[in-house]
Design a protein around this motif. Structure first.
Motif, short mmCIF file in Angstrom:
data_model
loop_
_atom_site.label_atom_id
_atom_site.label_comp_id
_atom_site.label_asym_id
_atom_site.label_seq_id
_atom_site.Cartn_x
_atom_site.Cartn_y
_atom_site.Cartn_z
N LEU A 294 -28.84 -2.93 35.89
CA LEU A 294 -28.55 -3.56 37.25
C LEU A 294 -29.12 -2.91 38.26
N TRP A 295 -29.50 -1.75 38.32
CA TRP A 295 -30.57 -1.11 39.38
C TRP A 295 -31.95 -1.76 39.49
N ALA A 296 -32.39 -2.24 38.49
CA ALA A 296 -33.64 -2.79 38.07
C ALA A 296 -33.64 -4.31 38.87
N ILE A 297 -32.44 -5.03 38.88
CA ILE A 297 -32.35 -6.22 39.18
C ILE A 297 -32.14 -6.19 40.75
N VAL A 298 -31.13 -4.88 41.32
CA VAL A 298 -31.12 -4.93 42.71
C VAL A 298 -32.51 -4.45 43.30
N VAL A 299 -33.27 -3.65 42.95
CA VAL A 299 -34.46 -3.32 43.54
C VAL A 299 -35.40 -4.67 43.49
N SER A 300 -35.43 -5.37 42.23
CA SER A 300 -36.32 -6.48 42.24
C SER A 300 -35.94 -7.43 43.40
N GLU A 410 -37.22 -17.17 39.84
CA GLU A 410 -36.08 -17.72 39.86
C GLU A 410 -35.69 -17.66 38.32
N SER A 411 -36.36 -17.89 37.39
CA SER A 411 -36.19 -17.77 36.02
C SER A 411 -36.32 -16.36 35.54
N GLY A 412 -36.74 -15.44 36.40
CA GLY A 412 -36.90 -13.97 35.81
C GLY A 412 -35.70 -13.10 36.48
N ALA A 413 -36.11 -12.41 37.09
CA ALA A 413 -35.26 -11.05 37.67
C ALA A 413 -34.06 -11.80 38.27
N LEU A 414 -34.26 -12.81 39.17
CA LEU A 414 -33.14 -13.43 40.16
C LEU A 414 -32.18 -13.97 39.23
N VAL A 415 -32.28 -14.11 38.11
CA VAL A 415 -30.94 -14.97 37.29
C VAL A 415 -30.67 -14.05 36.21
N ILE A 434 -26.40 -8.93 49.39
CA ILE A 434 -26.24 -7.98 50.44
C ILE A 434 -27.58 -7.04 50.53
N PHE A 435 -28.46 -6.75 49.55
CA PHE A 435 -29.77 -6.37 49.62
C PHE A 435 -30.69 -7.60 49.96
N ALA A 436 -30.57 -8.75 49.69
CA ALA A 436 -31.42 -9.81 50.01
C ALA A 436 -31.35 -9.72 51.43
N HIS A 437 -30.03 -9.80 52.25
CA HIS A 437 -30.04 -9.76 53.57
C HIS A 437 -30.38 -8.49 54.25
N ILE A 438 -30.49 -7.43 53.61
CA ILE A 438 -31.14 -6.03 54.20
C ILE A 438 -32.68 -6.49 54.13
N LEU A 476 -41.54 -4.58 41.09
CA LEU A 476 -41.98 -5.33 39.74
C LEU A 476 -42.29 -4.23 38.74
N ILE A 477 -42.86 -3.08 38.90
CA ILE A 477 -42.94 -2.20 38.12
C ILE A 477 -41.44 -1.46 37.60
N PHE A 478 -40.83 -1.20 38.67
CA PHE A 478 -39.39 -0.69 38.21
C PHE A 478 -38.73 -1.58 37.34
N TYR A 479 -38.63 -2.91 37.78
CA TYR A 479 -37.91 -4.12 36.84
C TYR A 479 -38.65 -3.86 35.33
N LEU A 480 -39.83 -3.75 35.21
CA LEU A 480 -40.43 -4.02 33.74
C LEU A 480 -39.98 -2.85 33.00
#
Length: 499
Positions: A294-300, A410-415, A434-438, A476-480
């Motif tokens: 979940l944190w991987a998606i948040v950071v991404s 949009e077909s990767g981390a964002l979904v 929230i993180f996108a708004h920040i 990206l590195i964190f997500y991968l």
């Protein structure tokens, strides 16, 4: 609900009729003439309306005020061009202001008006996503779209009454728009078969790019030819028309839809039979905090929206100031990357589902490959921009290629949050917003500091693009490293860790 019994019966019968079900699946999936694809198109129109309503004041405000200060260009070689552009812009403003009232708003008031849309956005996503997940997204999204559209229609009247009322309208509208952008993902938990999830969400999401393209393309023309109130009347009216489609045609799940065919209903229910989609009142907050996927998606989300918001905020400024484009040409050139991005978002979703349905790549591989493609190439096309600023063709090519590349995210981390926790999709989308708004609040401010610190803006723009690219690559590195695509233990029904 009656649909729960239908889903249960379908889930019980699916193992027995597995062969016949597989035989029927291709007929259910051919083409785009299905209720679920129609739902995606309606959401596409809703996102189109919301993004035009988000940006219309930014375009109309230049015609609404009775003074506009243009920044001077220190480069003497372009001084004559700047004066010509300034004269053309002043003529455009005079024509627009002759058609509608103007107001004595200083730059500080203008800044408050433009930013007031986000005042309530930080608080609304999480409760909106939670409520949409529990009670369904139909009325959450529908009410949000209706409120935002009606307020847009009344903006000219509010401007005549006073700035305070206009700010109140913008704050309420921002909350209503969050209801649309966040709540809609709860629909796909019950409507999107796993093999079609990418294409359905990207068809719906591409409306945001199309809305940005259209409002940049025609907004200035509307202000100049018809008067600035019509930019609110037209796009507010389009939103109200979308409400007339939304309420009678959209339902929270296939079982309650009166027009869906039996074969399509069976196909959707059977495809989701192994997935726990039923939301619960309790949330496994502790488990969520400890979840690295979940944190991987948040950071991404944060890193990708840092770059996206920088481009959204400064593409018109970059084209106008660096390329010395006229106001008319600047609008057209600024809109070009967004229409290309709109097309590529849909194509990316189709490609992702094709790779998954043919079992060419695993789901987690698809998510990581598409994210890596989107982040790496969009960043690499932005970094060289300061070195090709003398060529308008090269600059526009890099901007378009960057937008096209970033659409693959949009077909990767964002979904990806739909994969790891479908039963909490609404809540998680609110959290991610929230993180996108920040990121959206910080990145344009940092970019403005870089540009203002450099006298000729060349190194300022270079720093803007380098920082945005670096942050995106780190995300990206964190997500991968940490991303997954399997439903997490805490997102399953037997999870016992709650608030």
């Amino acid at each position: 609900m009656a649909t729960m019994a239908d889903e249960k019966m379908a889930g019980e019968n699916s193992p027995i009729d597995d062969d016949s079900h597989r035989a029927k699946e291709p007929s259910c999936r051919k083409g785009f003439c299905s209720v679920r694809h129609g739902l995606a198109l309606i959401l596409h129109l809703c996102n189109f309306s919301i993004y035009t309503q988000q940006m219309n004041l930014s375009i109309a405000i230049t015609a609404m005020v009775n003074h506009t200060e243009a920044s001077s260009q220190p480069n003497s070689s372009t001084e004559q061009t700047s004066m010509d552009s300034l004269g053309s812009w002043n003529e455009t403003l005079k024509e627009a202001k002759a058609l509608a009232p103007v107001y004595d708003w200083n730059p500080e008031i203008q800044g408050v008006l433009l930013s007031s849309l986000n005042y309530g956005s930080f608080l609304a996503p999480i409760p909106t996503g939670y409520v949409a997940g529990i009670f369904g997204a139909k009325y959450v999204v529908g009410v949000g779209l209706f409120v935002s559209s009606v307020l847009t229609l009344f903006f000219p009247l509010a401007a005549d009454v006073g700035v305070a009322l206009l700010i109140v309208f913008r704050v309420i509208q921002g909350i209503a728009q969050v209801m649309v952008l966040t709540g809609q993902y709860s629909i796909w938990v019950r409507w999107a078969p796993p093999l079609e999830r990418s294409q359905l969400t990207t068809i719906a999401g591409s409306g945001s790019m199309l809305g940005t393209f259209i409002v940049l393309l025609v907004g200035g023309l509307l202000c100049q030819t018809m008067g600035w109130p019509y930019i609110f009347y037209i796009f507010g009216g389009i939103g109200c028309a979308c409400c007339l489609l939304w309420f009678p045609l959209v339902y929270n799940d296939p079982g309650s839809h009166p027009f869906i065919s039996t074969s399509e209903k069976r196909f959707i229910v059977c495809s989701l039979a192994q997935q726990d989609c039923s939301p619960g009142w309790s949330l496994p907050i502790k488990a969520m905090i400890k979840s690295l996927p979940l944190w991987a998606i948040v950071v991404s989300y944060f890193c990708e929206y840092w770059l996206f918001n920088t481009i959204m905020a400064y593409t018109p400024t970059y084209i106008s100031s660096v390329l010395q484009a006229s106001p008319k040409d600047s609008g057209i050139l600024s809109a070009l990357p967004f229409i290309v991005g709109c097309i590529c978002i849909v194509l990316g979703g189709l490609l992702a589902d094709f790779l998954l349905s043919r079992k060419i790549l695993r789901l987690i591989t698809i998510r990581k490959v598409f994210t890596a493609t989107g982040v790496f190439f969009s960043s690499m096309f932005l970094v060289p921009l300061p070195w090709v600023r003398s060529s308008q063709g090269a600059t526009m090519a890099f901007l378009v290629l960057s937008a096209a590349s970033s659409s693959f995210c949009e077909s990767g981390a964002l979904v990806n949050f739909l994969d790891i926790a479908p039963r909490y999709a609404g809540f998680l989308k609110g959290l991610l917003q929230i993180f996108a708004h920040i990121a959206g609040a910080i990145s344009p401010t940092i970019a403005g500091v870089f540009i203002s610190q450099d006298s000729n803006a060349e190194f300022g723009w270079r720093n803007v693009f380098l920082v945005a690219a670096a942050i995106d690559i780190v995300g990206l590195i964190f997500y991968l490293i940490f991303a997954q695509a399997e439903v997490q233990d805490w997102a399953k029904e037997q999870a016992l860790t709650h608030f």
